[in-house]
Design a protein around this motif. Structure first.
Motif, PDB file in Angstrom:
ATOM      1  N   ARG A  76       0.829  -1.229  -0.255  1.00  0.00           N
ATOM      2  CA  ARG A  76       0.144  -0.067  -0.053  1.00  0.00           C
ATOM      3  C   ARG A  76       0.645   1.411   0.169  1.00  0.00           C
ATOM      4  O   ARG A  76       2.034   1.315   0.578  1.00  0.00           O
ATOM      5  CB  ARG A  76      -0.920  -0.116   1.329  1.00  0.00           C
ATOM      6  CG  ARG A  76      -2.150   1.175   0.946  1.00  0.00           C
ATOM      7  CD  ARG A  76      -2.967   0.180   1.866  1.00  0.00           C
ATOM      8  NE  ARG A  76      -2.491   0.660   3.353  1.00  0.00           N
ATOM      9  CZ  ARG A  76      -3.521   1.114   4.402  1.00  0.00           C
ATOM     10  NH1 ARG A  76      -4.294   0.677   4.401  1.00  0.00           N
ATOM     11  NH2 ARG A  76      -2.595   1.549   5.578  1.00  0.00           N
ATOM     12  N   THR A  77       0.375   2.224  -0.948  1.00  0.00           N
ATOM     13  CA  THR A  77       0.992   3.620  -0.702  1.00  0.00           C
ATOM     14  C   THR A  77      -0.028   4.652  -1.017  1.00  0.00           C
ATOM     15  O   THR A  77      -1.198   3.973  -0.987  1.00  0.00           O
ATOM     16  CB  THR A  77       2.044   3.559  -2.216  1.00  0.00           C
ATOM     17  OG1 THR A  77       2.489   2.720  -2.507  1.00  0.00           O
ATOM     18  CG2 THR A  77       2.372   4.953  -1.675  1.00  0.00           C
ATOM     19  N   ASP A  78       0.276   5.750   0.070  1.00  0.00           N
ATOM     20  CA  ASP A  78      -0.386   6.825   0.699  1.00  0.00           C
ATOM     21  C   ASP A  78       0.192   7.986  -0.093  1.00  0.00           C
ATOM     22  O   ASP A  78       1.426   7.864   0.273  1.00  0.00           O
ATOM     23  CB  ASP A  78      -0.570   6.827   1.606  1.00  0.00           C
ATOM     24  CG  ASP A  78      -1.595   5.717   2.205  1.00  0.00           C
ATOM     25  OD1 ASP A  78      -1.402   4.738   2.589  1.00  0.00           O
ATOM     26  OD2 ASP A  78      -2.906   5.933   2.805  1.00  0.00           O
ATOM     27  N   TYR A  79      -0.367   8.937  -0.356  1.00  0.00           N
ATOM     28  CA  TYR A  79       0.018  10.070  -0.935  1.00  0.00           C
ATOM     29  C   TYR A  79      -0.723  11.587  -0.301  1.00  0.00           C
ATOM     30  O   TYR A  79      -2.324  10.601  -0.596  1.00  0.00           O
ATOM     31  CB  TYR A  79       0.114  10.453  -2.633  1.00  0.00           C
ATOM     32  CG  TYR A  79       1.329   9.597  -3.009  1.00  0.00           C
ATOM     33  CD1 TYR A  79       2.312   9.946  -3.067  1.00  0.00           C
ATOM     34  CD2 TYR A  79       0.491   8.375  -3.894  1.00  0.00           C
ATOM     35  CE1 TYR A  79       2.829   8.734  -4.413  1.00  0.00           C
ATOM     36  CE2 TYR A  79       1.376   7.696  -4.139  1.00  0.00           C
ATOM     37  CZ  TYR A  79       3.262   8.195  -4.684  1.00  0.00           C
ATOM     38  OH  TYR A  79       4.211   7.082  -5.296  1.00  0.00           O
ATOM     39  N   VAL A  80      -0.037  12.356   0.473  1.00  0.00           N
ATOM     40  CA  VAL A  80      -1.497  13.174   0.535  1.00  0.00           C
ATOM     41  C   VAL A  80      -0.394  14.481   0.521  1.00  0.00           C
ATOM     42  O   VAL A  80       0.738  15.037   0.236  1.00  0.00           O
ATOM     43  CB  VAL A  80      -1.100  13.138   2.231  1.00  0.00           C
ATOM     44  CG1 VAL A  80      -1.827  14.320   2.994  1.00  0.00           C
ATOM     45  CG2 VAL A  80      -1.736  12.278   2.920  1.00  0.00           C
ATOM     46  N   TYR A  81      -1.096  15.609  -0.261  1.00  0.00           N
ATOM     47  CA  TYR A  81      -0.569  16.470  -0.968  1.00  0.00           C
ATOM     48  C   TYR A  81      -1.453  17.590  -1.079  1.00  0.00           C
ATOM     49  O   TYR A  81      -2.879  17.819  -1.074  1.00  0.00           O
ATOM     50  CB  TYR A  81      -0.756  16.347  -2.983  1.00  0.00           C
ATOM     51  CG  TYR A  81      -1.934  15.475  -3.099  1.00  0.00           C
ATOM     52  CD1 TYR A  81      -2.917  16.316  -3.638  1.00  0.00           C
ATOM     53  CD2 TYR A  81      -2.123  14.433  -3.251  1.00  0.00           C
ATOM     54  CE1 TYR A  81      -3.232  15.148  -4.431  1.00  0.00           C
ATOM     55  CE2 TYR A  81      -3.235  13.214  -3.283  1.00  0.00           C
ATOM     56  CZ  TYR A  81      -3.478  13.792  -3.755  1.00  0.00           C
ATOM     57  OH  TYR A  81      -5.524  13.375  -4.391  1.00  0.00           O
ATOM     58  N   LEU A  82      -0.999  18.919  -1.526  1.00  0.00           N
ATOM     59  CA  LEU A  82      -1.281  19.920  -1.975  1.00  0.00           C
ATOM     60  C   LEU A  82      -1.641  20.246  -2.960  1.00  0.00           C
ATOM     61  O   LEU A  82      -0.518  19.950  -4.250  1.00  0.00           O
ATOM     62  CB  LEU A  82      -0.865  21.396  -1.256  1.00  0.00           C
ATOM     63  CG  LEU A  82      -0.258  21.252   0.772  1.00  0.00           C
ATOM     64  CD1 LEU A  82       0.403  22.431   0.843  1.00  0.00           C
ATOM     65  CD2 LEU A  82      -2.333  21.759   0.598  1.00  0.00           C
ATOM     66  N   ARG A  83      -2.488  20.968  -3.512  1.00  0.00           N
ATOM     67  CA  ARG A  83      -2.641  21.052  -5.360  1.00  0.00           C
ATOM     68  C   ARG A  83      -3.345  22.043  -5.909  1.00  0.00           C
ATOM     69  O   ARG A  83      -4.027  22.595  -5.344  1.00  0.00           O
ATOM     70  CB  ARG A  83      -3.551  19.481  -5.458  1.00  0.00           C
ATOM     71  CG  ARG A  83      -3.681  19.367  -7.194  1.00  0.00           C
ATOM     72  CD  ARG A  83      -4.121  17.922  -7.123  1.00  0.00           C
ATOM     73  NE  ARG A  83      -5.152  17.698  -8.534  1.00  0.00           N
ATOM     74  CZ  ARG A  83      -5.945  17.196  -8.457  1.00  0.00           C
ATOM     75  NH1 ARG A  83      -5.571  15.285  -8.089  1.00  0.00           N
ATOM     76  NH2 ARG A  83      -6.915  17.421  -9.823  1.00  0.00           N
ATOM     77  N   GLY A  84      -2.583  22.145  -6.600  1.00  0.00           N
ATOM     78  CA  GLY A  84      -3.388  23.487  -7.535  1.00  0.00           C
ATOM     79  C   GLY A  84      -3.773  23.269  -8.609  1.00  0.00           C
ATOM     80  O   GLY A  84      -3.498  21.947  -9.703  1.00  0.00           O
ATOM     81  N   ASN A  85      -4.961  23.365  -9.445  1.00  0.00           N
ATOM     82  CA  ASN A  85      -5.957  22.845 -10.596  1.00  0.00           C
ATOM     83  C   ASN A  85      -5.653  24.393 -11.270  1.00  0.00           C
ATOM     84  O   ASN A  85      -6.086  24.850 -11.126  1.00  0.00           O
ATOM     85  CB  ASN A  85      -7.186  22.188 -10.250  1.00  0.00           C
ATOM     86  CG  ASN A  85      -6.794  21.350  -9.153  1.00  0.00           C
ATOM     87  OD1 ASN A  85      -6.307  20.104  -9.601  1.00  0.00           O
ATOM     88  ND2 ASN A  85      -7.411  21.062  -8.319  1.00  0.00           N
TER      89      ASN A  85
END
Lengths: 221, 135
Positions: A76-85
């Motif tokens: 299992r891999t988890d990514y937690v992120y701040l994102r701009g669209n």
């Protein structure tokens, strides 16, 4: 739990979203000054949560969490992120709309495949075209860190048995094909989905070709 | 003097018909989903002069009912629709109520899914009673 940071952030985001006052969309930008909250459970291979605020119709910023579970070895891999669209381009046609969205972000990755956590980066693009009766979209989303790299490509084709209006329930039948890199899933994961939305609420439920549940809820407000 | 009186008469007549407009009706391209309508409704309801909004995806129109004696200028409407991410094709003013607009468009045949000749497909509506073109 193996990923306390990810789950902690997820809980924080969930609380923030509730405090925001509820609503969300499949596009990363719903409308100017609009908020989008989305949660997806994808056939045991991908779980995702995202919350965005759009100051303009062409931009939004927010947070997300993507959890990928390998169908090959269970890692299992988890990514937690701040994102701009960003909405790179929109075509407003009579009775149709087409869009190109791009996004990027930075975050944190944890995984069964490596110790500790790592800085992660994300980049993606989405093309979509829709009328009130047909819908097509292609999305490519890359998440990677020093020891992980996952790209998820999703193609969706939708058909509405009737044309909905603002105050009526929209019903869509959606066929989806999804591929993963990074040993998440071998081949193409297909899914058949029933999508319903009305006002700012969107619910989607269906099954993958492996007979696993896929579901999504989204609120725009 | 005669010219001045004529201009004054025309000006007052124009002003009175402008002031009596109850509803602004706009043809908008790109309206295909409830989320589009939701954003535009939110934007239009933000105008102090707005007294209600009706969006028809089927007929690609956005109608804004105005408070008594108030109006929203065409450039302001154009900017609002553009800033919401959509394309404003035409603006008309009518003395119909929002309910009358709803009833009227409800009787009209739905516009084709994708039409490229005249985007909004309301060519003949300017000739209807109460309709005034502004955009």
């Amino acid at each position: 739990m193996k990923t306390p940071f990810a789950l902690g952030a997820f809980a924080l985001v969930a609380v923030a979203c509730v405090a925001w006052t509820p609503d969300a969309t499949a596009k990363p930008i719903a409308f100017a000054k609009g908020k989008t909250v989305m949660a997806e459970f994808g056939g045991d291979t991908m779980n995702e949560f995202q919350a965005f605020y759009a100051p303009t119709y062409w931009s939004s910023v927010g947070v997300g969490w993507t959890q990928l579970t390998s169908d090959v070895d269970g890692a299992r891999t988890d990514y937690v992120y701040l994102r701009g669209n960003l909405l790179a381009h929109r075509w407003n046609l009579p009775g149709a709309q087409a869009n190109v969205f791009v996004w990027g972000g930075l975050g944190n990755a944890t995984s069964d495949d490596f110790a500790g956590s790592e800085l992660s980066r994300e980049a993606g693009v989405q093309f979509d075209y829709e009328t009130r009766r047909v819908y097509a979209s292609f999305k490519s989303d890359l998440q990677e860190s020093a020891h992980s790299s996952h790209r998820i490509d999703t193609l969706q084709l939708g058909w509405a048995p009737y044309a909905h209006d603002y105050d009526t329930l929209a019903t869509w039948i959606v066929v989806q094909g999804r591929t993963y890199t990074g040993d998440i899933y071998k081949g193409t994961e297909g899914a058949l989905l029933l999508r319903l939305f009305k006002g700012g609420t969107w619910v989607e439920v269906g099954a993958t070709t492996d007979r696993k549940l896929q579901a999504m809820v989204m609120f725009n407000f | 003097m005669k010219t001045f009186k004529t201009l004054l008469f025309v000006g007052l007549a124009g002003l009175s018909s402008f002031a009596s407009a109850k509803t602004i009706e706009m043809d908008v391209n790109g309206l295909v989903c409830a989320f589009c309508a939701q954003g535009i409704t939110k934007t239009m309801n933000g105008f102090p002069a707005s007294d209600g909004v009706f969006v028809s995806l089927e007929h690609r129109i956005v109608a804004v009912h105005l408070k008594d004696g108030q109006d929203i200028a065409d450039p302001t409407l154009r900017k609002a629709i553009t800033d919401a991410g959509y394309k404003l094709v035409a603006i008309r003013r009518t003395d119909e109520s929002l309910a009358q607009v709803k009833a009227r468009v409800g009787k009209e045949k739905a516009l084709p899914e994708v039409k490229h000749a005249h985007p909004a497909g309301h060519e003949g509506m300017a000739d209807m009673p109460g309709m005034k073109h502004g955009g």
